[in-house]
Scaffold this active site. Structure first.
Site, PDB file in Angstrom:
ATOM      1  CG  ASP A 431      -1.632   1.143   1.413  1.00 39.94           C
ATOM      2  OD1 ASP A 431      -2.237   1.591   0.310  1.00 39.94           O
ATOM      3  OD2 ASP A 431      -2.008   1.700   2.497  1.00 39.94           O
ATOM      4  CE  LYS A 432       0.699   7.047  -2.432  1.00 41.77           C
ATOM      5  NZ  LYS A 432       0.830   8.322  -1.338  1.00 41.77           N
ATOM      6  CD  GLU A 746     -11.638  14.978   9.393  1.00 42.12           C
ATOM      7  OE1 GLU A 746     -11.542  14.585  10.665  1.00 42.12           O
ATOM      8  OE2 GLU A 746     -12.724  15.027   8.726  1.00 42.12           O
ATOM      9  CB  THR A 935      -1.495   3.666  -4.183  1.00 38.89           C
ATOM     10  OG1 THR A 935      -2.221   4.981  -3.431  1.00 38.89           O
ATOM     11  CG2 THR A 935      -1.110   4.106  -5.546  1.00 38.89           C
ATOM     12  N   GLY A 936      -4.437   3.929  -4.003  1.00 42.94           N
ATOM     13  CA  GLY A 936      -5.930   4.547  -4.449  1.00 42.94           C
ATOM     14  C   GLY A 936      -5.628   5.950  -4.898  1.00 42.94           C
ATOM     15  NE  ARG A1051      -7.646   8.925  -9.838  1.00 39.82           N
ATOM     16  CZ  ARG A1051      -7.543   9.566  -8.686  1.00 39.82           C
ATOM     17  NH1 ARG A1051      -7.896   9.167  -7.592  1.00 39.82           N
ATOM     18  NH2 ARG A1051      -7.176  10.814  -8.781  1.00 39.82           N
ATOM     19  CG  ASN A1080      -7.345   0.962   1.873  1.00 41.18           C
ATOM     20  OD1 ASN A1080      -6.313   0.629   2.661  1.00 41.18           O
ATOM     21  ND2 ASN A1080      -6.688   1.774   1.007  1.00 41.18           N
ATOM     22  CG  ASP A1081      -3.865  -1.644   2.845  1.00 39.24           C
ATOM     23  OD1 ASP A1081      -4.146  -1.285   1.355  1.00 39.24           O
ATOM     24  OD2 ASP A1081      -3.286  -0.728   3.646  1.00 39.24           O
TER      25      ASP A1081
END
EC number: 7.6.2.1
Lengths: 1521, 337
Positions: A431-432, A746, A935-936, A1051, A1080-1081
């Site tokens: 993952d990034k 945030e 990665t997304g 993406r 997500n991983d």
């Protein structure tokens, strides 16, 4: 029902009490109060039988209490259940079968009882292990079950203390601050006047920020204390499930009213109450139905690759066993036939005097042989492997190099049985965000209204933040060049500094890190390192903000305060308001930890119903609401002046609103800035917009320009306009606020806004207070918050603006999403054109940001009319309360709201690379691992990060695959494959092979490596990936991907991630590792052979799903390259040894069959036979299996190429297996026939002859293990000695114990007699020596003639150690001399400029060090390259010079200014800490490299480009050394 | 679910050599240079040992007289089980060319007699043999009982006991035959004779063996095995004990007698002609077995182990060969480097 007895002391009313009503109605569960009589339960008055009653009145017989039971067994069920589980293992069944076979008289080989012994032993060991585990589980369960908490008792009409386990669904529980929540509880009452409750979910997901929970609607209004007795509502909710982020249901009140429940109302078991004095709730899920427990799936069982291979070889052994037995059976049959009619004296006939028919005899013999030769299937192998793995896991856990001081966490092994898989990984899927990067977001730059603010000072600050940790590194502030270029440079600078920092941090005395850790512990908050908090504002923007603020302050008494601002000012104002408001950040104050800072006005919940909406928004109500706002809470306000006129202001605005015509067009509202008649003429046409924006045209008829430049007399002495170089601006206001955010970006944005003095001071569910320097505290009424989700990729808040009373929607989200949702603007009117231009510019800058690797967020705004809002609210409330399809409806509702947005600006947040990521990736590349980053993120961002972390190389080719359609994708793939093939005609696999071997041979010649072609890298975006993963294209895609050194998928969705992993795993049959940190991983982690979770900031979901959890990405290097290699090599060798050992032992027995008529007779006493594997020969191999290090860690880290041996399974291949077997056969022949011939023609008896053979076998095993063991520690010696000693002790005791026992051997006094027989010693010496001679000879010959990489590495280790000790001695005595010599070495570099000399000098010995164990000519060559014409010292000197440079990096790092002498006067440090600094050598080459490039950067100043190919080559060369 | 333990703030692992896997270790590096010495030493010791062994084996003298074919008549007679009670003896003259010095042992050697057969080895009752219960015949099937009466000693091993009588006589002065004095005791292990094998504790052996019958192949009951020495009877008969120690290989020899070094034989067996008088009872031809008598001396290293000496020598030689080739490799490597 002992539970009931425990729960209710008095038996009287027990019968009537219905603790829980749980009806299974489809997919929902109904919870009622236990204090109320159940609905339909009037009848049971008479019957006192509780259990029967409960069943009769429709309750399910199974009821869940809060008892935690994670144990598998009870006292009674342990034995059968455990046995049952153990017999799931085929091997155990087999061994029991064999043992039982012994009970058949015709075929028994051993005494039946004795034959059972090993099996029972193994079973007992396993059972004991299970029992122990279960017991510790039971103990912890017991402890948890007996925690106390307050439960409302019907009898006593008050809360009484109960154990956790006595809580039932429907009970009312009262919890106090800092208590752990015992079950999933619906929050009904809170001491907090807002009906809030904060919980910390660290136990659940590791997130340390506070989560806000809210009392169920309808109960929050209760002013007096909640009385459980009056609770008559019924709760309907979902069945227990494990989704922590979801909870839906509704509560039905007596009057039939329904209100919805959401996860905000649920307190989850395991969390801790914070910030709230006391809460009361009703238990919804208890015990194992709680979400926390449903999520806890326990450790996973995976079968490792090696184990699979081993199982295959076990099958070969089975085959061998059957062959041997068959051979014996046939032989025996023939033998019997031969002697059938001869009535030989030695023949033992049947009871009736007849002899067995040959076939029957053969069958019997077959079965007996299977028993006799059972050792061939290593019974203890499985147990041994388990033991070894447990020990390996222990040692990995204990590795101090894998301990992260900052987070005080070490590596966790969650899967116990795949340690050796770590040594065989071929593909890494990473993952990034949060994995390669820190997931520590730092606000870097922003665009407001199309103007870019580069925040140069902020960049400098970030750079300096790193430097502050360095000793003195002097960084010259660079003047403003092109902003983009400049930022690139500074970015790289940060990285480099960061890197050197990381490598140094190991060595730095732990005090600082300790302090840091302590501080983080005490702070107890996430995402708030000073670096993230203190943001230096951009002077231009700050100026504008101040101006805007000032305008507003002046205009606030006017009717349209915002109308006095220019559109840009308006945008700026809104931009910061959006940054401050549009989030879910919780404000806390550090002086009172976890105490909410509050500015309270009135209890008011967000709008939840239409009526409420109407009520609130009717004018009268509005006025009253606003006056109520006027009751400023006195406790908290920074500046009274601001607050005093607030009521007036709001009143004004109310009036204004009332006056306003309701029928305004939405367009007019949206472009609020212009609705007040803002003229278009001011729009500047010049492209220099970013330079000189707009202080000129203030079109409003505002009379007060007030150009006073001095800072306002504010309470906060802000260091503004000039960006002072001080790294840590002491800008803490008198009350320090702390922001706790769910996601780090945030918090970054809120901190950024604070830097511009738009400070978030308080957040309640219904209102947000923002403090502005001039305006004082503004309170925004929050009408709605639409949380962030990964599909929408944005979040929104709906607020009522206190100044204008408009209903505003602030949206913050991914640029790709937000840009599409903007209000379409026509190009014919000038305003539209202006907007278009702004958007274009913004997009332009956003692209730049992406190239820089910043995370981009767009901020947008929309103003709603009341009608629109009412319409939307209607739909939204419906969506909210629906039980089915809720997600989808909510999504649609959100989409309805988030349209026609007005773009305010965008932010660029930097997600910094984690320490050591580029080095780790470089090492892993060298280790032959293919790295895929999934990665997304946007493609540009991803590519940039990939370059930054050395995943992509600037001098290598990058193939980008972006296809819009399936066909295009196919065509593109074909094209690319053709291209790649034309470039490299040989197939990829071989090619990489050769290139890597070349790389390794560069051991001998460091220059050779540069000649190898770099393989291309592949970048593919999510859509193309989806096409490429289609059945038709996947082969092509794989073919292409195989050729690539690294692959970058942008993406991509979580599903795609797991699909890619699955594809590689199944199609290429490769070992895969997935590493990630977020939810997500999880799918990817679960699919991969080895899943690694980063126990970072994004919660524990990834860790929960993983097999190994590391604190940082960089630990992956050591985990794989060192521990993975070790584990693999150890286990592979141990398994091979096991096979060898058993085969050799069994062959001994088999050869004997030729001399006993294949009658399955054994010459080895059955005791020896059975316990040999188990006791006598097991310990040394365990020690070796646990502790052996074929190559020391520092060599492994220095030469990651060694990892390839694991990837190629070099140590345990079918060939090695069979060679091993052949060797075993040979050795057994020797060990059989030497004693045979020695005792041939003597009067020895069977068992007296068998004993020497046993001893010989034992000695041979020990010696063989000795050859195979690479490192001998005292443990190895002890274990071997112990084994031999044990054998003789046991033999002596056994042989003197009983004169008549143990038929048939009856070995009384055999050993004692043998010990007096010289022949015994003679054979015991000769046989092992002869048996092992060939092996030793071959190994030695191979080791010196054509050593493999591992052996070379070992040699190198040896020389390194030798050098080290040598250097230690030498340097202690003549360090001063060294100093001289080394300084004199500098002038050799005649052609090199003086400033560069130190670096050269430090690098040069480095290169030479590699030559030391190798050839002289390359050494000379290398020297020649470095210092032409110089007669360089011979090896020793090179060695001496090399070492300090090696181990002492501090001076090297600090770069050119460090005097050379300092490089050499620290040898003591290095020598003393040799052991602890071993691993430091790992990053050495790269460290030198980077220090060098940083030096270059200094020299070349702004010209520096990170992509200069030279350093990379150098890096390669140095790393291969 | 556990409360986070605040008591131990640091999870930092201990930095001990053991836990960090940094125990001092000696590293075994198998290259030519490093194993040279090992090979040399091994070769040397093996060669030395081999030569010593060969030399000592040279001192061993052994004479073997195979009488399977020589007593063919008896063999033919014994092939028919009906003739078990018929006496048959033959005499075999032979010559000892060189005097056998020292203790001389007389062995009988059987070829192709599988005493190590699995069922055969099992077929005995240790309880009976140790004298605890003379009627204990468990595991002796099918030689446990004869018509219901327990056999003593029971089992196949005992039943198949070698029962030839071999008498060695020395042809003194080519006219007079002297019976070479031989001892039939002290040929079994001491522990066997005094621990493992015990007669039932009765005053006289016949009554001790009352209620049992002799094994079917035996001509006399166990308590009459040695008519000359009463205490060498029953289970403690040396020849019986020797037989009961089942041989390792199908070809084996067992100690039968040892020379009683008196009269002419104080120095051992002088050279000259001897003859064996054999009462041929033990049938071997049925299973193509052979039997012979072996007269042998012993050395310190045991029996006639010419093999061990040879093996040591050969191993030593091979090791040295390896050593030299290794040396060659090493030298060339050194040169190349």
């Amino acid at each position: 029902m002992e539970r009931e007895a425990a729960a209710a002391p008095e038996p009287g009313p027990r019968g009537r009490r219905r603790r829980r009503r749980r009806r299974r109605e489809g997919r929902t569960r109904t919870v009622r109060s236990n204090l109320q009589p159940p609905p339909g339960a009037e009848e049971p008055r008479a019957g006192a039988g509780k259990g029967a009653l409960r069943r009769r009145c429709g309750c399910p017989p199974y009821v869940a209490d809060n008892r935690l039971k994670t144990t598998k067994y009870t006292l009674l069920s342990f034995l059968p259940k455990n046995l049952f589980e153990q017999f799931h293992r085929l091997a155990n069944v087999y061994f029991v079968f064999i043992a039982l076979l012994n009970f058949v008289p015709a075929v028994n080989a051993f005494q039946p009882g004795l034959a059972l012994a090993p099996v029972l032993f193994i079973l007992a060991v396993t059972a004991f292990k299970d029992l122990w585990e279960d017991y510790s589980r039971h103990r912890s369960d017991h402890e948890i079950n007996h925690l106390g908490c307050l439960v409302f008792s019907r009898e006593e009409k008050q809360y009484v203390n109960r154990f956790w386990k006595e809580i039932h669904v429907g009970d009312f529980v009262r919890l106090h601050c800092n208590e752990i929540i015992p079950a999933d509880i619906l929050l009904l009452s809170s001491s907090d006047p807002d009906g809030l409750c904060h919980i910390e979910t660290a136990n659940l997901d590791g997130e340390t920020n506070l989560k806000r929970r809210q009392v169920v609607r309808g109960f929050s209004e209760l002013v007096s204390e909640f009385n459980p007795l009056t609770f008559t509502s019924v709760i309907e909710c979902e069945k227990p499930n494990n989704d922590l982020t979801r909870f839906h249901g509704c509560i039905i009140h007596d009057n039939g009213k329904k209100s919805g429940l959401c996860k905000e109302n649920l307190l989850l078991r395991g969390c801790t109450i914070r910030n709230t004095e006391a809460v009361v709730g009703i238990v919804i899920y208890a015990g194992h139905e709680t979400k926390a427990l449903l999520n806890n799936s326990g450790p996973r069982y995976k079968r490792s690759q090696l184990e699979r291979q081993m199982n295959c070889d076990v099958l070969w052994c089975v085959l061998l066993l059957i062959c041997m037995s068959l051979f014996s059976a046939v032989g025996h049959g023939l033998w019997v036939q031969r002697y059938a009619e001869k009535k030989a004296l030695f023949e033992v006939p049947e009871a009736d005097g007849s002899s067995l028919p040959p076939v029957t005899a053969a069958v019997y013999s077959f079965l007996t042989m299977i028993i006799v030769l059972q050792v061939l299937i290593p019974i203890s192998l499985y147990v041994s492997i388990e033991i070894v793995k447990v020990c390996q896991v222990y040692f990995i856990n204990q590795d101090i190099e894998l301990y992260d001081e900052e987070t005080d966490s070490q590596l966790q092994c969650r899967a116990l049985n795949i340690t050796e898989d770590l040594g065989q990984i071929q593909y890494i899927f990473s993952d990034k965000t949060g994995t390669l990067t820190e997931n520590k977001m730092v606000f870097r730059r922003c665009i407001v209204s199309g103007v870019e603010y580069s925040h140069d000072a902020n960049a400098l600050r970030l750079a300096r933040y790193q430097e502050a940790e360095e000793e003195e590194e002097e960084s010259v502030p660079r003047g403003g060049s092109l902003p983009h270029r400049y930022s690139m440079g500074s970015y790289q600078g940060i990285r480099i500094l960061n890197r050197s920092h990381s490598t140094k941090s190991h060595r730095r005395s732990s005090s600082r890190a300790e302090a840091k850790r302590m501080s983080t512990l005490s702070e107890h908050t996430a995402f708030s390192s000073p670096m993230e908090k203190n943001i230096t504002p951009d002077p231009k923007l700050l100026q504008k903000v101040i101006e805007c603020d000032r305008c507003l302050a002046k205009a606030r008494h006017h009717e349209h305060p915002l109308a006095h601002l220019s559109p840009e000012q308006l945008d700026i104002f809104d931009f910061f308001i959006a940054l401050t408001v549009c989030n879910t950040v919780v404000v806390t104050s550090p002086d009172q930890p976890r105490q909410k800072v509050r500015v309270r006005f009135e209890m008011k919940s967000p709008v939840k119903t239409i009526e409420e909406f109407l009520r609130r928004f009717t004018p009268s109500r509005l006025t009253s609401g606003c006056t109520s706002i006027g009751n400023l809470a006195p406790n908290k306000s920074a500046n009274k002046s601001g607050s005093t006129f607030l009521p007036a202001l709001t009143n004004d605005s109310t009036l204004f609103r009332l006056d306003e015509p309701l029928g305004r067009s939405p367009l007019a509202i949206n472009s609020n800035g212009y609705s007040n008649g803002a003229p278009d003429r001011w729009v500047p046409e010049n492209p220099g917009l970013e330079r000189e924006p707009e202080p000129q045209a203030e079109p409003e008829p505002e009379p007060e320009p007030e150009p006073e430049p001095e800072p306002e007399p504010e309470p906060e002495p802000e260091p503004q306009a000039e960006p002072e170089p001080e790294p840590r601006p002491q800008r803490e206001s008198e009350r320090e606020l702390r922001y706790e955010a769910e996601s780090p970006d945030e918090a970054a944005l809120v901190y950024a806004a604070r830097a511009y003095r738009c400070t978030l001071v308080d957040r309640l569910p219904d209102q947000v207070s923002v403090e502005l320097p001039q305006l004082g505290t503004l309170t925004f009424e929050v009408l709605h918050t639409l949380g962030f989700d990964s599909i929408r990729k944005r979040m929104s808040v709906v607020i009522r603006h206190p100044l204008t009373d408009d209903i505003c929607v602030y949206t913050k989200g991914a640029d790709s999403m937000v840009m599409d949702l903007l209000l379409p603007c026509s190009s014919d009117d000038p305003r539209g054109r202006h907007h278009k231009k702004i958007r274009r510019k913004t997009q332009h800058y956003l692209n730049h940001y992406a190239v820089e690797g910043l995370r981009t967020l767009c901020i947008a705004k929309r103003v709603l009319s009341k009608e629109e809002y009412a319409g939307w609210l209607q739909g939204h409330l419906e969506a909210e309360s629906s039980l089915e399809n809720r997600e989808e409806l909510l999504f649609q509702s959100a989409t309805r709201l988030e349209t026609n947005l007005h773009l305010l600006g965008a932010t660029g947040i930097e997600d910094r690379l984690q320490d050591g990521v580029p080095e780790t990736i470089a090492k892993l590349h060298q280790a032959g691992l293919q790295i895929w980053v999934l990665t997304g993120d946007k493609q540009e961002t991803a590519i940039n990060i990939a370059y930054a972390c050395k995943l992509l190389d600037h001098d290598e080719e990058v193939i980008t695959l972006n296809a819009e359609s399936q066909e295009a994708c196919a065509a593109l793939l074909d094209q690319t494959i053709n291209y790649v093939q034309s470039k490299n005609p040989s197939s990829s696999l071989e090619r990489t092979e050769t290139s890597l071997s070349v790389a390794f041979s560069s051991l001998c010649s460091p220059l050779a490596s540069s000649t190898s072609h770099p393989s291309p890298s592949l970048v593919i975006d999510g859509r193309s990936l989806a096409f490429a993963l289609e059945k038709t294209l996947e082969d092509k895609f794989l073919f292409l991907a195989k050729q690539c050194r690294s692959v970058l998928c942008c993406r991509s969705t979580p599903l795609q991630k797991s699909m890619v992993v699955k594809l590689i795993r199944s199609k290429l049959n490769a070992m895969t590792l997935a590493i990630g940190d977020g939810a997500n991983d999880v799918s990817m982690i679960q699919v991969a052979d080895v899943g690694v979770g980063i126990s970072g900031q994004e919660g524990m979901q990834a860790v929960m799903a993983s097999d190994f959890a590391v604190p940082r990405f960089r630990y992956l290097e050591r985990l794989l390259i060192v521990h993975g290699h070790w584990c693999y090599s150890r286990l592979a060798n141990m398994v091979l040894y096991f096979f060898y050992k058993n085969t050799m032992f069994v062959c001994l027995l088999f050869w004997f069959q030729f001399y006993c008529g294949f009658s399955a007779s054994t010459m080895i006493d059955q005791w020896y036979l059975i316990f040999f594997n188990l006791l006598f020969s097991s310990l040394p191999q365990l020690v070796t299996g646990v502790l052996d290090k074929d190559v020391p860690a520092q060599v492994l880290l220095n030469k990651p190429q060694l990892y390839k041996s694991g990837q190629n399974r070099e140590e345990y291949q079918p060939l090695t297996f069979w060679l091993n077997m052949v060797d075993a056969a040979f050795q057994s022949l020797v060990c059989f026939f030497i004693p045979y011939l020695a005792y041939y023609d003597s009067d020895t008896d069977v068992f007296t002859w068998g004993t020497p053979i046993t001893a010989i076998a034992l000695f041979t095993f020990m010696l063989h293990l000795g050859i195979e063991t690479k490192t001998w520690t005292w443990l190895n010696w002890t274990a071997s000695g112990f084994s031999v000693l044990l054998f003789f002790t046991v033999a002596l005791i056994y042989n003197s114990s009983c004169a008549t026992c143990y038929p048939p051997s009856n070995p009384h006094w055999s050993m004692q007699t043998l010990l007096g027989d010289p022949l015994f010693y003679l054979t015991c010496f000769l046989a092992p020596v002869t048996a092992l001679l060939p092996r030793l000879f071959c190994k030695a010959l191979q080791g010196s003639l054509c050593p493999n990489d591992l052996q070379k590495g070992r040699q190198l280790a040896k020389s390194i150690t030798a050098i080290d000790t040598f250097v230690q001695e030498e340097l202690r005595t003549e360090s001063s001399e060294q100093k001289k010599r080394s300084t004199s070495a500098c002038p050799f570099q005649d052609s090199i400029a003086q400033p560069a000399c130190p670096t050269k000098a430090s690098e040069e010995p480095h290169a030479m060090a590699l030559n030391v164990p190798l050839k002289e000519d390359t050494l000379v060559e290398g020297l020649g390259r470095q210092a032409p014409g110089s007669s360089m010292p011979e090896e020793e000197e090179a060695v001496l010079e090399e070492h300090p440079g090696n181990s002492k990096r501090k001076p090297v790092n600090t770069g050119g200014t460090a005097p050379l002498s300092s490089i050499f006067n620290l040898p003591n440090f290095s020598s003393l800490n040799w052991i602890s600094s071993l691993s430091l050598v790992s990053g050495l080459g790269s460290v030198l490299q980077f220090s060098r490039s940083s030096l270059q950067m200094e020299k070349q100043d702004s010209d520096f480009l990170p992509s200069t190919p030279q350093p990379d080559q150098e890096l390669q060369a140095t790393d291969y050394f | 679910m556990q409360k986070t333990s605040q008591s131990s703030p640091s999870r930092r692992p201990d930095n001990t050599a053991y836990k960090q896997q940094q125990l001092p270790a000696c590293r075994v590096q198998l290259t030519a240079s490093r194993v040279l010495l090992c090979f040399f030493a091994t070769g040397l010791s093996c060669l030395a040992m081999g030569i010593v062994l060969l030399l000592s084996a040279k001192g061993i003298q052994e004479v073997e007289i195979n009488y399977t074919e020589t007593c063919a008549d008896c063999a033919a007679l014994r092939e028919n089980a009906d003739n078990f009670d018929k006496e048959c003896s033959c005499s075999i003259p032979f010559n000892i060319p060189q005097a056998m010095q020292g203790d001389v042992y007389m062995f009988y050697k059987l070829y192709g007699f599988y005493q190590n057969l699995y069922q055969y080895v099992l077929s005995r009752s240790n309880i009976q043999l140790v004298g605890t219960d003379v009627k204990h015949t468990d595991g002796c099937d099918p030689f446990a009982t004869l018509n219901g009466t327990p056999i003593a000693p029971c089992g196949a091993i005992a039943n198949s006991m070698f029962n030839d009588t071999i008498i060695l006589s020395y042809n003194f002065n080519s006219s007079e035959d002297i019976k070479v004095p031989m001892l039939n005791q002290g040929i079994a292990w001491w522990t066997d004779k005094y621990v493992k094998f015990q007669n039932p504790s009765f005053n006289d052996l016949p009554s001790a063996f009352e209620g049992t019958v002799k094994p079917p192949s035996w001509s006399q009951p166990a308590y009459e095995l040695d008519a000359d020495t009463p205490e060498n009877n029953g289970f403690t008969n040396d020849a019986f004990i020797v037989w009961m120690r089942t041989a390792a290989f199908p070809t084996f020899k067992k100690l039968y007698r040892r020379l009683h070094r008196t009269q002419h034989f104080t120095e051992g067996l002088p050279a000259g002609s001897y003859s064996l008088h054999i009462t041929y009872n033990f049938p071997v031809t049925k299973f193509h077995g052979e039997k012979s008598v072996v007269l042998s001396t012993l050395t310190w290293s045991g029996g006639s182990s010419l093999f061990l000496g040879l093996a040591y020598t050969v191993t030593g030689a091979v090791t040295w060969l390896a050593f030299f080739s290794m040396m060659a490799v090493y030298v060339t490597m050194e040169k190349r480097i």
